[in-house]
Design a protein around this motif. Structure first.
Motif, PDB file in Angstrom:
ATOM      1  N   LEU A 501       0.830  -1.209   0.000  1.00 33.09           N
ATOM      2  CA  LEU A 501       0.000   0.000   0.000  1.00 33.09           C
ATOM      3  C   LEU A 501       0.863   1.257   0.000  1.00 33.09           C
ATOM      4  N   CYS A 502       1.967   1.233   0.746  1.00 26.88           N
ATOM      5  CA  CYS A 502       2.866   2.393   0.756  1.00 26.88           C
ATOM      6  C   CYS A 502       3.500   2.593  -0.623  1.00 26.88           C
ATOM      7  N   GLU A 503       3.845   1.493  -1.295  1.00 27.05           N
ATOM      8  CA  GLU A 503       4.423   1.597  -2.637  1.00 27.05           C
ATOM      9  C   GLU A 503       3.384   2.072  -3.648  1.00 27.05           C
ATOM     10  N   THR A 504       2.115   1.727  -3.401  1.00 27.21           N
ATOM     11  CA  THR A 504       1.043   2.157  -4.304  1.00 27.21           C
ATOM     12  C   THR A 504       0.788   3.662  -4.164  1.00 27.21           C
ATOM     13  N   HIS A 505       1.091   4.220  -3.010  1.00 25.42           N
ATOM     14  CA  HIS A 505       0.912   5.663  -2.759  1.00 25.42           C
ATOM     15  C   HIS A 505       2.273   6.248  -2.371  1.00 25.42           C
ATOM     16  N   PRO A 506       3.219   6.307  -3.309  1.00 22.87           N
ATOM     17  CA  PRO A 506       4.607   6.635  -2.946  1.00 22.87           C
ATOM     18  C   PRO A 506       4.821   8.050  -2.424  1.00 22.87           C
ATOM     19  N   ASN A 507       3.954   8.978  -2.763  1.00 17.09           N
ATOM     20  CA  ASN A 507       4.173  10.373  -2.367  1.00 17.09           C
ATOM     21  C   ASN A 507       3.217  10.841  -1.275  1.00 17.09           C
ATOM     22  N   SER A 508       2.506   9.919  -0.665  1.00 20.29           N
ATOM     23  CA  SER A 508       1.486  10.287   0.315  1.00 20.29           C
ATOM     24  C   SER A 508       2.062  10.329   1.726  1.00 20.29           C
TER      25      SER A 508
END
Length: 638
Positions: A501-508
């Motif tokens: 999930l963190c890789e799916t939202h890399p800039n969040s």
């Protein structure tokens, strides 16, 4: 609600409703009263459809439902058909039947169904007008629907909703109900009248000699209710058949006992506001925030209830300015005390030397004083707080008030009491006690704020994670009780899911919530992310939070300490790795970390598939769904 209740059998004596905009009142028999024939329109046809509970009607059915002659109904129907608004169905030997040309419009209109016996209201596709009126005397239980403007709502009218309804008299309350309900119900209105009466039977007032008096509407109420249920320590002595002298130190407990007996007390005491303070709000209030403040000033007590990001703190500062008296702000933590000081100086004309803090770190009393609940409740400090004549006490995170340590602060005397909470719900069902001790709820429908764009609705998704580690699964199967739940919560497969999930939202900007220290440490080690818990030293904790605020740190793992009382910038991504059972409050607080005025944010709730975590996650999120938040569910692949 759409699709949920329309097919249910209606209780005997219940009213099945139509549009709130129906012309003319309807009595309990279901027949419309006399109305002008020239009022016939397509909307009137829809009214007849809703009353008849079928989309295709004969001329006779329309005439009966609209109280028209057969000839007038026929003429109106033919006129609508000529305008291409209606179509006809003709069967040999059967009367001509009529239905809307755009039959889909039937499903897109507001529909209100009233169940008087259950005191429930089901509303499909409600207008803002309808929601605003219902919120004044009914409790939103649940909502469904995927798009703004298409949601269905279930409301329930409870005793406490009628007791706290913001109307000067019963006529005003009944007028508001009649403006949205499709039909008048004698059964419901008689019950409402009885509850309104109960809420005005006991009054607290100040005697001309300065002491507190409890007055009952009748001799019977004083003798058989107040004097039977209240102790000698609460009522010091009778003054007349309907009046008793009240121990001023026991006012809060007097209110609580009578409330639990079904008689909320009207408080009309003349309480000193202390030394006046000159303060102006420098921020601009939104319309609904001003409405909160106006309502509070009328009642002198209440709880601002709204989603995170709706501006409860700003509304509270506006209330401080409006009251203009010495103010005590009670908070659950020192961190929150510092946040309040910053908000007061940045959003009002208050200066640092007008604001005091009273807790483990500082002990200063000023015109506006911020104290922790625990400090204010301690015996050695109580006399100091009791001796002040507070114009206003603000109870932040007021949902804590029923707990033993916090409720002692509710005995402090003030002319105004204001609570703040996004989630005044408790798993021990003591919500009523919050409103008894502090005041009635004052708030805005969450869905209304989402639709109006004041608060961005987060995307919420429950992700059911499988067991991938056979040893962990076998350990879970062999366990029972709380140990089994903890093992499901700490499913090792969640670490890989968090990484994905963190890789799916890399800039969040990301917050990862855990309820177990061991799990937090494991995730921190696996993903090389800082973990903050109650064990983290205060100084280090502040450093990490500041790094997260200013963007130096993009991802942070936090324990339960971040659920409330910590000023963190709203995250763009929140991942709940484990939660506190099915706690509705915790679910809302964590979702609240993603709520903000602009932009979109995502909340993922991880639950181990095939375990009680599934039920708990659904229970937590169901409360959010009831507030208008859309919930998705996804099965993560093996």
């Amino acid at each position: 609600m759409t699709g949920d209740n329309s097919g249910d059998d209606v209780d005997a004596g219940e009213d099945v409703g139509t549009d709130a905009g129906t012309d003319g009142d309807v009595d309990d028999s279901g027949d419309l009263q006399d109305r002008e024939p020239e009022a016939f329109s397509l909307d009137d046809f829809y009214t007849a459809v809703d009353a008849e509970q079928r989309p295709v009607l004969t001329t006779e059915q329309v005439a009966r439902r609209l109280d028209l002659t057969q000839a007038a109904a026929s003429e109106g129907l033919q006129s609508l058909a000529a305008a291409a608004d209606l179509e006809t169905v003709i069967h040999e030997g059967e009367p001509v039947a009529w239905y809307p040309t755009e039959i889909r419009d039937l499903a897109a209109r507001e529909r209100i169904v009233l169940f008087p016996t259950r005191r429930e209201v089901v509303v499909d596709q409600p207008t803002q007008y309808t929601r605003a009126h219902l919120s004044q005397f009914a409790h939103l239980v649940d909502s469904t629907g995927s798009e703004p403007g298409s949601r269905g709502y279930l409301y329930r009218i409870r005793q406490e909703d009628i007791w706290a309804a913001p109307f000067d008299d019963l006529d005003g309350l009944l007028a508001s109900m009649r403006s949205v309900f499709p039909r008048r119900s004698t059964h419901l209105e008689e019950w409402v009248e009885s509850q309104w009466s109960r809420a005005h039977q006991f009054t607290l007032r100040t005697h001309e000699d300065g002491y507190t008096v409890l007055e009952a509407a009748t001799e019977d109420l004083m003798g058989n209710v107040a004097r039977q249920k209240l102790s000698e320590d609460q009522l010091r002595a009778p003054m007349s058949d309907t009046e008793s002298w009240v121990n001023a130190d026991e006012v809060a407990s007097v209110k609580r006992v009578l409330y639990e007996a079904g008689y909320p007390v009207v408080d009309e005491r003349d309480l000193d506001t202390g030394d006046p303070i000159e303060v102006d709000l420098t921020a601009t209030l939104r319309e609904y925030q001003q409405s909160w403040v106006d309502t509070f000033l009328d009642q002198k007590a209440g709880v601002y209830v709204g989603p995170p990001g709706s501006g409860k703190t700003i509304a509270a500062i506006a209330t401080i300015a409006a009251v203009g008296g010495e103010t005590l702000i009670l908070v659950p933590s020192r961190e929150l005390a510092a946040q309040w000081r910053e908000a007061l100086t940045s959003e009002s004309t208050l200066t640092d030397d007008q604001i005091g803090e009273y807790h483990g770190g500082q002990k200063n009393i000023r015109p506006v004083t911020i104290a922790t609940y625990q400090t204010a409740g301690m015996d050695r400090h109580r006399q100091l707080f009791d001796s002040r004549k507070w114009g206003l006490i603000v109870y932040d995170e007021v949902q804590h008030i029923p707990s033993r340590v916090f409720r002692r602060s509710a005995d402090l005397q003030a002319s105004h009491r204001l609570g703040l909470s996004a989630t005044p719900v408790r798993e021990d069902d003591k919500e009523k006690e919050i409103f008894t001790l502090i005041g009635p709820p004052i708030g805005t429908d969450w869905a209304e704020l989402f639709d109006a764009g004041f608060v961005a609705e987060p995307e919420v998704e429950i992700r059911y994670v499988p067991w991938r580690d056979e040893m962990a699964r076998n350990e879970y199967v062999s366990a029972d009780g709380q140990e089994r739940y903890q093992l499901a919560a700490m499913n090792p497969a969640k670490i890989a899911e968090i990484r994905y999930l963190c890789e799916t939202h890399p800039n969040s900007k990301t917050l990862i919530f855990v309820d177990y220290l061991d799990q937090g440490k494991e995730i921190a080690e696996a993903l090389d992310i800082p973990f903050i818990s109650g064990e983290t030293r205060h100084y280090e904790r502040q450093q990490q939070f500041e790094a997260f605020r200013n963007g130096e740190l993009q991802t942070l793992i936090v324990s339960r300490i971040a659920d409330e009382g910590i000023d963190l910038p709203n995250a763009e991504l929140a991942i709940v790795a484990s939660g506190l059972g099915g706690s509705r409050r915790q679910g809302t607080q964590r979702a609240g970390r993603t709520m903000r005025p602009v932009g979109s944010a995502v909340l993922y709730v991880l639950a181990t598939r095939g375990t009680r975590e599934e039920d708990f996650a659904q229970q937590q999120m169901r409360h959010l769904a009831g507030k208008g938040v859309r919930i998705r569910e996804t099965n993560v692949s093996e």
